[in-house]
Design an enzyme around this catalytic site. Structure first.
Site, PDB file in Angstrom:
ATOM      1  CB  THR A   1      -0.868   0.002   1.273  1.00  7.47           C
ATOM      2  OG1 THR A   1      -1.694  -1.155   1.244  1.00  7.47           O
ATOM      3  CG2 THR A   1      -1.725   1.237   1.379  1.00  7.47           C
TER       4      THR A   1
ATOM      5  CG  ASP B   1      -6.432  -0.017   6.045  1.00  4.73           C
ATOM      6  OD1 ASP B   1      -6.096  -0.898   5.220  1.00  4.73           O
ATOM      7  OD2 ASP B   1      -5.626   0.790   6.538  1.00  4.73           O
TER       8      ASP B   1
END
Lengths: 334, 334
Positions: free
Chosen positions: A203, A234
């Site tokens: 990420t 998330d």
């Protein structure tokens, strides 16, 4: 712009001092990144790409553009690189697709945009920005988000664009392991085994502070290798992997489920807003809370005074920052 | 179980007193619900269904089951009713589909589950619960979430099950208005006009406190009439429309985009956790923050001591609560 690349102990000292004023901080993922597992060539490639991203974001700030533009410009560089688990280097789902999530938030007015589960958008962070600036919505998903992005003129790519050998091999490795595991374990444990690899942790994210004193935060990811059932992590969840207000901007990387349950990014900001904690304390406490739940990963945060925090509880986290004078710092290991 | 149904000013007084200990609080949506726009027959139908839902949740608590079970049982009743914008009564998207979101969170260990953009799952709250209890994930979406639900043995329905005349007419009304508006306005404003109707506000939610002192919160919705691009609202976003920890549980209803930007449910909880504010103050301040951003809606919250708050800045909100003694209170207007 001065270009100063330092490594190791010197850097750690600089990062932990609160002297410098930073205007941009980035991460390229946290995970089991150790000096032993990294070749010099690979490390240099990561450092060079992070520096390029930091420069792209810094240029936006120098040109008087908003923190939102800086975040987007910086993240686009990492999305376009196959090195990171975002955009072109996104990991593969169980069904061998690249399924990406991204979000961006502007601290000035708490506007936000996010896309979840998109397969064809070249730069998911640009789509998130378009949702924020050109729609009434905050979060679009799947095919609808792709149609929206196309309508707004964003680049749409064929699946082959997102295909990289390393990520595909990563999926095959896990599928093989899952098959072997299934003889003795449940599917749940097999999915869990995917966390043992480094693949979930690429990420990317950025937080910027512009010349008007406004903050923005953004995150982009391919999620977790071997993910199933159109899982959303998330990164595109405002308050979990991405958050910005007038005090601080935050982007997370790690085991997304725990970042959601801990409302990680908002928790960090709430500790500053409601308890007047400094950014370092708030960030460290947030990582500790994630750890207590059983999760791991890292966070980057930048406050309105240019202070940064980059805590993580994994072996390493690709991370870097630029000062208002253009000094660039990049670090990988603990 | 004593059954005491009161109305009007008497009820308001009881609701605002902090004397009673509540174990379950629910909402059935906030919006332009006025006494003038409501027939006695319709009002009775809403009251009866809310009472049925409260009883279903209360029975779980009385039987010593968890707050999670109470929340799920209570919400299922409203999902199965065409009166509310969740499950069977879900509003229609622009493409005339019913696209539902739901989430549940258990305060005891901050586990959570959510589904977004599902079309075929009879009870999305049950799917959210299954994600929480039977997967490694927190949030699943679209077709993947439906496959997961089916795999776990949940009821899958044909689109006709979710079709209700009132909701379909609601979409037609907006599409007609949008067409007329498009001559003079942009698409964005036409989408905005959908907010003028009551149709976006039927979201249902519940917060329960079980005999072990644990809290759970859940929310289920069909989202916004005429929504496009697989928009995801605040209901399935942990920290926005749904949140629970050891201090308080929260469920929101209203203009979802603002609830996401305000990280509404987490903000309320953070005010209690970090500022020691009481539930009433924390809830009111959160609604004020949403209002300042330009949004509207309502929240229900229940703390570990059995205190409730149910603020809203719309004309009305379907809402109700049960005390530990089984007394039921239901209210609709301001």
């Amino acid at each position: 712009m001065k270009k100063l690349l330092l490594t190791g102990a010197v850097l750690m000292a600089i990062f932990s001092s609160a002297q410098k004023k930073y205007v941009l901080v980035m991460h390229g993922g946290a995970g089991t990144i150790t000096r032993e597992s990294m070749s010099a060539e690979k490390e240099n490639a990561y450092r060079a790409k992070l520096a390029e991203a930091l420069k792209a974001g810094y240029a936006e700030i120098q040109n008087g553009n908003t923190a939102v533009n800086a975040v987007s410009a910086a993240i686009v560089v990492l999305e376009d690189s196959p090195l990171f688990n975002a955009g072109r280097g996104a990991v593969f789902t169980h069904d061998a697709k690249n399924e990406m999530d991204a979000a961006i938030m502007y601290g000035k007015d708490k506007t936000a945009g996010a896309v979840a589960g998109v397969h064809t958008i070249k730069n998911p962070i640009k789509a998130a920005l378009a949702v924020m600036q050109q729609s009434e919505h905050v979060m679009l998903s799947g095919r609808g988000a792709e149609e929206f992005a196309q309508e707004k003129g964003l680049a749409i790519m064929l699946p082959s664009y997102f295909w990289t050998k390393e990520r595909f091999d990563g999926l095959q490795h896990i599928l093989k392991k899952e098959k072997a595991d299934s003889l003795k374990k449940t599917i749940q444990n097999a999915v869990l085994s995917s966390y043992e690899t480094d693949q979930k942790f690429g990420t990317v994210g950025a937080v910027a502070l512009d010349k008007s004193g406004n903050l923005a935060a953004g995150t982009s990811t391919g999620g977790m290798t071997n993910k199933k059932w159109n899982r959303i992590g998330d990164s595109p969840i405002i308050g979990a992997g991405t958050y910005a207000d007038s005090l601080v901007g935050v982007s997370g990387t790690g085991w997304g489920e725990y970042f959601i349950r801990a409302t990680a990014a908002r928790t960090l900001a709430a500790k500053m807003e409601y308890q007047n904690k400094d950014i370092q304390t708030a960030a460290k406490e947030t990582i500790t809370e994630i750890e207590k739940l059983g999760g791991d990963g890292g966070l980057i945060a930048l406050d309105r005074n240019g202070n940064i925090a980059m805590p993580f509880n994994t072996a390493g986290m690709y991370r870097g920052a630029v000062t208002e004078d253009g000094e660039i710092f990049i670090e990988i290991y603990k």
